[in-house]
Design a protein around this motif. Sequence first.
Motif, short mmCIF file in Angstrom:
data_model
loop_
_atom_site.label_atom_id
_atom_site.label_comp_id
_atom_site.label_asym_id
_atom_site.label_seq_id
_atom_site.Cartn_x
_atom_site.Cartn_y
_atom_site.Cartn_z
N ARG A 279 0.82 -1.21 0.00
CA ARG A 279 0.00 0.00 0.00
C ARG A 279 0.86 1.26 0.00
NH1 ARG A 279 -3.31 -2.81 4.15
NH2 ARG A 279 -5.00 -3.75 3.00
N PRO A 280 0.34 2.31 -0.59
CA PRO A 280 1.06 3.59 -0.49
C PRO A 280 1.00 4.10 0.94
CG PRO A 280 -1.05 3.92 -1.58
CD PRO A 280 -0.90 2.45 -1.36
N GLN A 281 1.97 4.92 1.30
CA GLN A 281 2.00 5.42 2.68
C GLN A 281 1.48 6.84 2.75
OE1 GLN A 281 6.10 4.77 3.78
NE2 GLN A 281 5.54 2.86 4.75
N ALA A 282 0.74 7.12 3.79
CA ALA A 282 0.24 8.48 4.00
C ALA A 282 0.44 8.84 5.46
CB ALA A 282 -1.23 8.56 3.63
N THR A 283 0.50 10.13 5.72
CA THR A 283 0.69 10.62 7.09
C THR A 283 -0.39 10.04 8.00
OG1 THR A 283 1.44 12.63 6.04
CG2 THR A 283 1.08 12.72 8.42
N ALA A 284 0.04 9.65 9.18
CA ALA A 284 -0.88 9.02 10.11
C ALA A 284 -2.01 9.96 10.50
CB ALA A 284 -0.13 8.60 11.36
N ARG B 68 1.05 0.36 -4.63
CA ARG B 68 1.64 1.65 -4.97
C ARG B 68 2.48 1.59 -6.25
NH1 ARG B 68 4.86 1.75 0.33
NH2 ARG B 68 6.69 0.49 -0.06
N THR C 262 -4.63 3.29 2.57
CA THR C 262 -3.21 3.57 2.70
C THR C 262 -2.68 2.96 3.99
OG1 THR C 262 -3.69 5.65 3.82
CG2 THR C 262 -3.34 5.77 1.47
N ASP C 263 -1.38 2.94 4.08
CA ASP C 263 -0.74 2.51 5.32
C ASP C 263 -0.20 3.73 6.02
OD1 ASP C 263 -1.14 -0.13 5.73
OD2 ASP C 263 0.63 -0.79 4.63
N ARG C 264 -0.06 3.60 7.32
CA ARG C 264 0.46 4.71 8.11
C ARG C 264 1.94 4.93 7.75
NH1 ARG C 264 2.76 5.71 13.21
NH2 ARG C 264 3.63 3.64 13.05
N ARG C 265 2.26 6.18 7.46
CA ARG C 265 3.65 6.48 7.16
C ARG C 265 4.41 6.67 8.47
NH1 ARG C 265 6.57 8.63 3.08
NH2 ARG C 265 4.81 8.90 1.69
N PRO D 16 7.18 12.50 3.68
CA PRO D 16 7.09 12.42 2.22
C PRO D 16 8.14 13.24 1.48
CG PRO D 16 5.26 13.69 3.12
CD PRO D 16 5.96 13.05 4.27
#
Lengths: 177, 180
Positions: free
Chosen positions: A49-54, A141, A167-170, A176
Amino acid sequence: MPKLKKRRLGFVLDMTPLVDITFLLLTFFMLTAKFKSEAETQQRFTIVRPQATADTSRLPDKDLAIIKIGIDTLTGDTAYYYEMTNETDWFQVIGGLEQYQQIGQGQRIRQIRAGLQELDELIRRTRIVRPTTRFAIDADRRVRYKWVEELMEVLRQNRATVFNFVTDRRPPENPPM
Amino acid sequence: MGVADFSGEAKRERRGSTRRRKKMRRLRYRLDMTPLVDIAFLLLTFFMLTTTLITPQVMEMTIPPERTQVEVRQSDLLTLQIRSDGKVFYNLGTDAPQPITLKDLESLAVRENVRLKNRLITVLKASPNVAYGTVITVLDVLNRAEVQIAEQLAREGLRRERRFAIAPMTPEEEQALAQL
């Protein structure tokens, strides 16, 4: 001489608090454990999965339709996969489609590979069966954005204009930029 | 044999006597808890190692229901374009696209949105050949900027209304970007 005698004495350790805590933790982990869904056990790919800010948003687990875009581990080709968390709705959706008729009765298939046209049909039927169903796009991703764009177009045509990207937690140590 | 039997009987009788029974009850006994603890730890280890406590999170998207052409002022438009190699370009209005790093993109989004006070429309166009992960990263940067924008606008007494659209990239735009 008395010293030697003392050493030989056995001692008893009270294990009660240890056992208490162990059982407490055991109960906690047993109750919070969530097992793989039937659909997940049938898939032949893993999604990076792409990572995104928690943040606090979480994937809803009720009445959710998930469209996965995965890369097959064996053949390496990209495809759409469709699954739903609501079992009753799922069999209603695929039961009405000719190409999936045998699925509903015999095997318990919970995830199907679909092309864009089939997805269009599936999404339309999902919206008819339960208009409140939420849609989520769970894409790898590494796939080309074209896959997501075409899928969004299909969703738009079916008036499913609000959906989620999974998304997954970054991790905070890996921003980023 | 008979003698032994007899003696046994006599012993039982003696055991049954009240004085003896009291003594037996008072005896402490110890339960060996080792197997119980073994199993408990085994299960604990199993559940601890198999559970993933972090459930996936989501990023909500809203797209317009139809492809309608809405007339907007060019000066209110911030266009972000992602080239197939993942490089991000931006342009305000009809300016020529400029390359931008993700770090600068966050501050740019904050600055322009605060300057134009909710009028700014951000349009994101991604090349069909770019990795999906890159698009999510850009969306993530814009979401991070959103917190600061809302904060700064609130200081001016305004409520943040987000105006964002995701649009497909035309082949002409893609060609123009490739030359930059």
